[in-house]
Design a protein around this motif. Sequence first.
Motif, PDB file in Angstrom:
ATOM      1  N   TYR A 129      -9.089  -0.835  -6.366  1.00  0.00           N
ATOM      2  CA  TYR A 129      -9.395  -1.871  -7.342  1.00  0.00           C
ATOM      3  C   TYR A 129     -10.307  -1.251  -8.401  1.00  0.00           C
ATOM      4  O   TYR A 129     -10.992  -0.267  -8.127  1.00  0.00           O
ATOM      5  CB  TYR A 129     -10.042  -3.087  -6.642  1.00  0.00           C
ATOM      6  N   PRO A 130     -10.371  -1.742  -9.631  1.00  0.00           N
ATOM      7  CA  PRO A 130      -9.800  -3.015 -10.072  1.00  0.00           C
ATOM      8  C   PRO A 130      -8.336  -2.956 -10.465  1.00  0.00           C
ATOM      9  O   PRO A 130      -7.704  -3.992 -10.613  1.00  0.00           O
ATOM     10  CB  PRO A 130     -10.663  -3.343 -11.300  1.00  0.00           C
ATOM     11  N   ARG A 131      -7.787  -1.742 -10.671  1.00  0.00           N
ATOM     12  CA  ARG A 131      -6.421  -1.659 -11.174  1.00  0.00           C
ATOM     13  C   ARG A 131      -5.403  -1.520 -10.054  1.00  0.00           C
ATOM     14  O   ARG A 131      -4.498  -0.679 -10.132  1.00  0.00           O
ATOM     15  CB  ARG A 131      -6.292  -0.496 -12.156  1.00  0.00           C
ATOM     16  N   GLY A 132      -5.552  -2.296  -9.029  1.00  0.00           N
ATOM     17  CA  GLY A 132      -4.623  -2.224  -7.909  1.00  0.00           C
ATOM     18  C   GLY A 132      -3.309  -2.929  -8.206  1.00  0.00           C
ATOM     19  O   GLY A 132      -3.206  -3.751  -9.107  1.00  0.00           O
ATOM     20  N   ASP A 133      -2.295  -2.590  -7.407  1.00  0.00           N
ATOM     21  CA  ASP A 133      -1.015  -3.286  -7.506  1.00  0.00           C
ATOM     22  C   ASP A 133      -0.414  -3.563  -6.127  1.00  0.00           C
ATOM     23  O   ASP A 133       0.710  -4.015  -6.014  1.00  0.00           O
ATOM     24  CB  ASP A 133      -0.010  -2.494  -8.358  1.00  0.00           C
ATOM     25  N   LYS A 134      -1.221  -3.277  -5.062  1.00  0.00           N
ATOM     26  CA  LYS A 134      -0.704  -3.472  -3.710  1.00  0.00           C
ATOM     27  C   LYS A 134      -1.808  -3.983  -2.804  1.00  0.00           C
ATOM     28  O   LYS A 134      -2.964  -3.571  -2.918  1.00  0.00           O
ATOM     29  CB  LYS A 134      -0.151  -2.156  -3.166  1.00  0.00           C
ATOM     30  N   ALA A 135      -1.455  -4.884  -1.916  1.00  0.00           N
ATOM     31  CA  ALA A 135      -2.373  -5.381  -0.890  1.00  0.00           C
ATOM     32  C   ALA A 135      -1.662  -5.330   0.457  1.00  0.00           C
ATOM     33  O   ALA A 135      -0.453  -5.544   0.545  1.00  0.00           O
ATOM     34  CB  ALA A 135      -2.813  -6.805  -1.204  1.00  0.00           C
ATOM     35  N   VAL A 136      -2.438  -5.050   1.516  1.00  0.00           N
ATOM     36  CA  VAL A 136      -1.899  -5.021   2.875  1.00  0.00           C
ATOM     37  C   VAL A 136      -2.573  -6.116   3.685  1.00  0.00           C
ATOM     38  O   VAL A 136      -3.803  -6.175   3.770  1.00  0.00           O
ATOM     39  CB  VAL A 136      -2.115  -3.652   3.543  1.00  0.00           C
ATOM     40  N   ILE A 137      -1.758  -6.984   4.270  1.00  0.00           N
ATOM     41  CA  ILE A 137      -2.239  -8.087   5.092  1.00  0.00           C
ATOM     42  C   ILE A 137      -2.054  -7.706   6.559  1.00  0.00           C
ATOM     43  O   ILE A 137      -0.962  -7.293   6.963  1.00  0.00           O
ATOM     44  CB  ILE A 137      -1.463  -9.377   4.793  1.00  0.00           C
ATOM     45  N   THR A 138      -3.085  -7.833   7.348  1.00  0.00           N
ATOM     46  CA  THR A 138      -2.991  -7.618   8.794  1.00  0.00           C
ATOM     47  C   THR A 138      -3.257  -8.953   9.476  1.00  0.00           C
ATOM     48  O   THR A 138      -4.348  -9.527   9.342  1.00  0.00           O
ATOM     49  CB  THR A 138      -3.999  -6.569   9.273  1.00  0.00           C
ATOM     50  N   TRP A 139      -2.278  -9.468  10.194  1.00  0.00           N
ATOM     51  CA  TRP A 139      -2.390 -10.779  10.814  1.00  0.00           C
ATOM     52  C   TRP A 139      -3.168 -10.699  12.124  1.00  0.00           C
ATOM     53  O   TRP A 139      -2.934  -9.820  12.958  1.00  0.00           O
ATOM     54  CB  TRP A 139      -0.992 -11.367  11.046  1.00  0.00           C
ATOM     55  N   THR A 140      -4.105 -11.604  12.280  1.00  0.00           N
ATOM     56  CA  THR A 140      -5.038 -11.582  13.399  1.00  0.00           C
ATOM     57  C   THR A 140      -4.336 -11.738  14.747  1.00  0.00           C
ATOM     58  O   THR A 140      -4.666 -11.056  15.731  1.00  0.00           O
ATOM     59  CB  THR A 140      -6.080 -12.713  13.245  1.00  0.00           C
ATOM     60  N   GLU A 141      -3.361 -12.599  14.823  1.00  0.00           N
ATOM     61  CA  GLU A 141      -2.750 -12.971  16.107  1.00  0.00           C
ATOM     62  C   GLU A 141      -2.023 -11.812  16.772  1.00  0.00           C
ATOM     63  O   GLU A 141      -2.164 -11.578  17.974  1.00  0.00           O
ATOM     64  CB  GLU A 141      -1.785 -14.145  15.908  1.00  0.00           C
ATOM     65  N   ASP A 142      -1.259 -11.044  15.981  1.00  0.00           N
ATOM     66  CA  ASP A 142      -0.430 -10.009  16.607  1.00  0.00           C
ATOM     67  C   ASP A 142      -0.573  -8.627  15.961  1.00  0.00           C
ATOM     68  O   ASP A 142       0.115  -7.682  16.342  1.00  0.00           O
ATOM     69  CB  ASP A 142       1.038 -10.428  16.587  1.00  0.00           C
ATOM     70  N   GLY A 143      -1.459  -8.477  14.959  1.00  0.00           N
ATOM     71  CA  GLY A 143      -1.653  -7.185  14.314  1.00  0.00           C
ATOM     72  C   GLY A 143      -0.550  -6.788  13.359  1.00  0.00           C
ATOM     73  O   GLY A 143      -0.543  -5.664  12.832  1.00  0.00           O
ATOM     74  N   ARG A 144       0.394  -7.707  13.147  1.00  0.00           N
ATOM     75  CA  ARG A 144       1.503  -7.411  12.233  1.00  0.00           C
ATOM     76  C   ARG A 144       0.975  -7.166  10.823  1.00  0.00           C
ATOM     77  O   ARG A 144       0.059  -7.826  10.361  1.00  0.00           O
ATOM     78  CB  ARG A 144       2.482  -8.584  12.245  1.00  0.00           C
ATOM     79  N   LYS A 145       1.578  -6.187  10.117  1.00  0.00           N
ATOM     80  CA  LYS A 145       1.169  -5.864   8.753  1.00  0.00           C
ATOM     81  C   LYS A 145       2.227  -6.318   7.754  1.00  0.00           C
ATOM     82  O   LYS A 145       3.426  -6.202   8.010  1.00  0.00           O
ATOM     83  CB  LYS A 145       0.901  -4.366   8.592  1.00  0.00           C
TER      84      LYS A 145
END
Length: 325
Positions: free
Chosen positions: A252-268
Amino acid sequence: MAVQYRWATLGCGVIGHQLAEAMQRLGGNLYAVGNRTHAKAVQFAEQYGIGKVYDKIEDMFQDPDVDIIYISTPHNTHIKYLRQALAAGKHVLCEKSIMLNYYELEEAVKLAMEHHLVLAEAQTIYHMPIYRALRERIDRGDFGPLRLMTLNFGSYKPYDMKNRFFNRSLAGGAMLDIGVYALSFARWFMSSCPQEIATQVLYAPTGVDEQASMLLKNEQGEMATVMLSLHAKQPKRGMLSFDKAYVELMEYPRGDKAVITWTEDGRKEEIVAGETANALCYEIEDMERTVAGQRDFMHLDYTVDVMALMTKARQDWGMRYPEEE
């Protein structure tokens, strides 16, 4: 969106060149250029095919053909030029940090309102598509309530005490140079401006803040930690922690990608939106839409909040610039 207004740039540094390139990418060009060193402005105009170069900076403010001025001079010169530009009826997009302190910004905001003009800080975070895409999902409740934010921004600048990073006379220091990004990131995602703030500072030999840490909390109980340094490299990473997931944005600040990691199963899950190379294009387009009266895309209210936080931090440290003494 093609460029609709006549823009003049005050300043021919790195940002000035990026602005000129973005204008051309949008199918237009800068209308005029002014600079404290006239020869640099002439060279800049020749490079980008710009038709007008001002002999004196003040001529820019009085030119009836200029609609919007982009100011990218050092922080401590902004208020002087903003007073003149706004009084002359020009809309202004100003490089960050927009001012030295909250009180200067308060004066400029009042002047802009009196003259019915758009005043904005060129804060990339408020315009990049990835941040808007995430906000939409947060507002929709996809991740649950926001709990924590962790923000890192660290550069390694050699100890040249004459350059602007460490130069007190040029409003150097980590807070105004890089802290403004971290705090704008925090403000973009927080439900309200933090009301509680605790800070620490480490000074450079010149008396400006070389490193700083901040703890923030707002009335909703959302908290953030911020770590800044001009002499210790860190990843430019922002992490948002929610009930259902945590989200990481890099560069950041000039990002274009985000990675979400889900709490329940660690899925990205990966979200990609916008292009880093088009950062200034997005700012130009949003500024023009706001000037046209479509709606406010510039978030001056967030800029005011961030400047208040930075001013409070420096007041707590007892750190002032020459213009504030």
